[in-house]
Design an enzyme around this catalytic site. Structure first.
Site, PDB file in Angstrom:
ATOM      1  N   ASP A 189       0.853  -1.048  -0.159  1.00 10.47           N
ATOM      2  CA  ASP A 189       0.227  -0.044   0.100  1.00 10.47           C
ATOM      3  C   ASP A 189       0.913   1.283   0.003  1.00 10.47           C
ATOM      4  OD1 ASP A 189      -1.836   2.168   0.396  1.00 10.47           O
ATOM      5  OD2 ASP A 189      -2.798   1.269   2.212  1.00 10.47           O
ATOM      6  N   HIS A 191      -0.091   4.387  -0.252  1.00 11.52           N
ATOM      7  CA  HIS A 191      -0.834   5.591   0.339  1.00 11.52           C
ATOM      8  C   HIS A 191      -0.986   6.583  -0.359  1.00 11.52           C
ATOM      9  CE1 HIS A 191      -2.149   3.857   4.370  1.00 11.52           C
ATOM     10  NE2 HIS A 191      -0.988   3.099   4.440  1.00 11.52           N
ATOM     11  N   GLU A 216      -1.392  -1.044  -3.849  1.00  8.76           N
ATOM     12  CA  GLU A 216      -2.396  -0.264  -3.666  1.00  8.76           C
ATOM     13  C   GLU A 216      -2.359   1.093  -3.810  1.00  8.76           C
ATOM     14  OE1 GLU A 216      -5.295   0.479   0.573  1.00  8.76           O
ATOM     15  OE2 GLU A 216      -4.212  -1.445   0.017  1.00  8.76           O
ATOM     16  N   GLU A 242     -10.272   3.576  -1.605  1.00  6.95           N
ATOM     17  CA  GLU A 242     -10.599   4.107  -0.371  1.00  6.95           C
ATOM     18  C   GLU A 242     -10.913   5.375  -0.233  1.00  6.95           C
ATOM     19  OE1 GLU A 242      -7.041   4.940   2.670  1.00  6.95           O
ATOM     20  OE2 GLU A 242      -6.626   3.033   1.208  1.00  6.95           O
ATOM     21  N   ASP A 265     -14.602   1.767   1.150  1.00  8.24           N
ATOM     22  CA  ASP A 265     -14.996   1.832   2.639  1.00  8.24           C
ATOM     23  C   ASP A 265     -16.302   1.712   2.864  1.00  8.24           C
ATOM     24  OD1 ASP A 265     -14.933   2.168   5.380  1.00  8.24           O
ATOM     25  OD2 ASP A 265     -12.813   2.474   5.130  1.00  8.24           O
ATOM     26  N   HIS A 292     -11.675  -1.756   1.843  1.00  7.62           N
ATOM     27  CA  HIS A 292     -10.882  -0.896   3.038  1.00  7.62           C
ATOM     28  C   HIS A 292     -11.391  -0.904   4.084  1.00  7.62           C
ATOM     29  CE1 HIS A 292      -9.585   2.969   4.906  1.00  7.62           C
ATOM     30  NE2 HIS A 292      -8.153   2.290   4.507  1.00  7.62           N
TER      31      HIS A 292
END
Length: 378
Positions: A189, A191, A216, A242, A265, A292
Site C-alpha cells: 500500500d 498510500h 494499492e 478507499e 470503505d 478497505h
C-alpha cells in the site's frame, strides 16, 4: 416501528478515534452503525444530529427509503463527512431490520454466498525481512493468516534519487519472499504518496517479479485517466478505492479499466446500501471487491455481512485491535471470519457501559515535507 433517537459515541480503536451511532425505536429495538472518522474529529456529531431531524418518526425497516431520503435531501453530492454519517445511519437501520426478524443482516441481503470470509492482516509498515517473518509467522500461528499488507517504502521517499527508492523496494520484497513461506501473499500500500504516474508504474513493476497480491493506491484518486494509464502499463494487480465516495466515481474509474481490485470503505461510501451498488458495478467490469477496513469490531461486522452476500468479494482488510466496548468481536480462524447464523443483526454485542467511559483520543495525519521545504502527500 418508528425512529425515536440517535445517540453518538466518540470512542477509540487503538490509537485512532472512532464514531459509533445507536438508533433507537419506539419498539425497544436499537441498531448500531459506524462512520469513518476522516476528521475534523467532532464534525460527524452535529451532522448526525441534523440528519436525525430528517428521519425521526420514519420506519427504520424501510432502509432504502430512509437512506435515499438522506442522500436526496442534501441536493448537492455529499463528500467524506456527509456520506460517512449516512454510512452509520444505514448500518444501524440494517441492524434494526434484521433484529426485528431475528435474522443476521446478510440474510436480508439475499443470504450468504460463502461459508466464511477471507481476511488479510494489515502490517502497514516495512519491517526488516527477518522481523517481517517473525511478525507474520506469529499472525499465522495465532489466527491462520496467509496474506499480509506491507508498505513499499523503507524510508523517506523524497530524500534520494527515485531510482534508488525503486531498487530498494524491489530488493526488499525479494528478501521478504526469501524469508517467508512461498505460499503467503503480500500486498503493498503506497498510500497515494506518489504524484507522478510514471513513478508509480516504475515502483509497481519493480514488485512484479515477486508476485504481489496487489499494489494499492500509488497515486491520488481524483484523475481517472491516470488510473486508466496505470492499469494499462502495470504488470501487477492494481487496487484502489478507499478515497472514492460514490457509485458514480467507481463507474468512472472502471469504465476506463482503471483497477483490477476496488477497495471501497463501507463506513465512507454510504453504508451497505451504497456498497452493494458499487459491487454490482465492479462485477459488471469483471472486478473484485477487497474492502478497505483498518477499523474496529463494529466496522468488521458491517464488512463481514456485506462480504457474506457479495458474489465478487475477494478478501477483507483486518486490523487486530481490541476494545472494551465489544466483548465478542469477529476474530480470524484459519485466516477467515466465520459467520454467526444463530445471532441476529450484526452478530456482536456492544457494551454501553464501556462506551460511557471517556476513551476518545485525538489523531491527525502527519504531512511530510520534501527536502526543499515543499509539502508532499500523506
Amino acid at each position: 416501528m418508528k425512529i425515536t433517537g440517535f445517540k453518538t459515541f466518540m470512542q477509540r480503536v487503538g490509537t485512532r478515534p472512532r464514531l459509533l451511532l445507536r438508533i433507537d425505536t419506539d419498539e425497544g429495538i436499537s441498531g448500531w452503525g459506524e462512520a469513518y472518522n476522516h476528521g475534523p474529529d467532532w464534525a460527524l456529531v452535529p451532522v448526525l444530529d441534523y440528519l436525525f431531524e430528517q428521519v425521526k418518526g420514519d420506519d427504520p425497516r424501510r432502509v432504502e427509503y430512509v437512506t435515499q431520503k438522506l442522500i436526496r435531501k442534501a441536493r448537492f453530492p455529499q463528500g467524506a463527512i456527509g456520506l460517512a454519517a449516512i454510512s452509520a445511519v444505514d448500518h444501524a437501520l440494517w441492524d434494526i431490520a434484521a433484529k426485528a426478524l431475528d435474522v443476521p443482516v446478510y440474510s436480508l441481503l439475499g443470504g450468504s454466498v460463502r461459508d466464511r470470509v477471507s481476511v488479510y492482516a494489515g502490517v502497514y509498515s516495512a519491517p526488516d525481512p527477518i522481523e517481517c517473518r517473525e511478525i507474520t509467522q506469529e499472525l499465522n500461528e495465532e489466527y491462520g493468516f496467509t496474506a499480509f499488507k506491507l508498505s513499499p517504502f523503507r524510508g523517506d521517499l523524497h530524500d534520494r534519487r527515485w531510482g534508488l527508492v525503486v531498487k530498494e523496494t524491489a530488493d526488499y520484497f525479494a528478501a521478504v519472499r526469501e524469508a517467508c513461506p512461498d505460499a503467503w501473499d503480500f500486498a503493498f500500500d503506497a498510500h497515494a504518496k506518489i504524484f507522478e504516474p510514471y513513478q508509480a508504474i516504475q515502483l509497481g513493476n519493480a514488485l512484479a517479479p515477486y508476485q504481489p497480491l496487489f499494489f494499492e493506491e500509488p497515486i491520488r484518486p481524483e484523475y481517472f485517466p491516470a488510473w486508466h494509464r496505470l492499469r494499462a502499463e502495470l504488470h501487477v494487480p492494481l487496487a484502489t478505492g478507499e478515497s472514492l465516495y460514490s457509485a458514480n466515481e467507481f463507474l468512472s474509474l472502471l469504465s476506463g479499466a482503471g483497477a483490477d481490485i476496488i477497495q471501497p470503505d463501507i463506513c465512507v461510501v454510504g453504508g451497505i446500501s451504497q456498497m452493494r451498488r458499487i459491487a454490482t458495478i465492479a462485477e459488471a467490469h469483471f472486478t473484485t471487491v477487497a474492502p478497505h477496513n483498518p477499523m474496529g469490531p463494529l466496522a468488521v461486522a458491517h464488512n463481514l455481512h456485506f462480504a457474506a452476500a457479495c458474489s465478487n468479494f475477494s478478501i477483507l482488510e483486518y486490523k487486530l485491535e481490541t476494545t472494551s466496548w465489544c466483548p465478542d468481536p469477529y476474530l480470524p480462524v484459519d485466516g477467515h471470519l466465520e459467520l454467526r447464523p444463530d445471532r441476529p443483526g450484526w452478530g456482536i454485542e456492544i457494551d454501553e457501559a464501556a462506551l460511557s467511559t471517556d476513551d476518545y483520543v485525538h489523531w491527525e495525519r502527519q504531512l511530510p515535507t520534501r527536502p526543499d521545504g515543499s509539502l508532499a502527500y500523506c
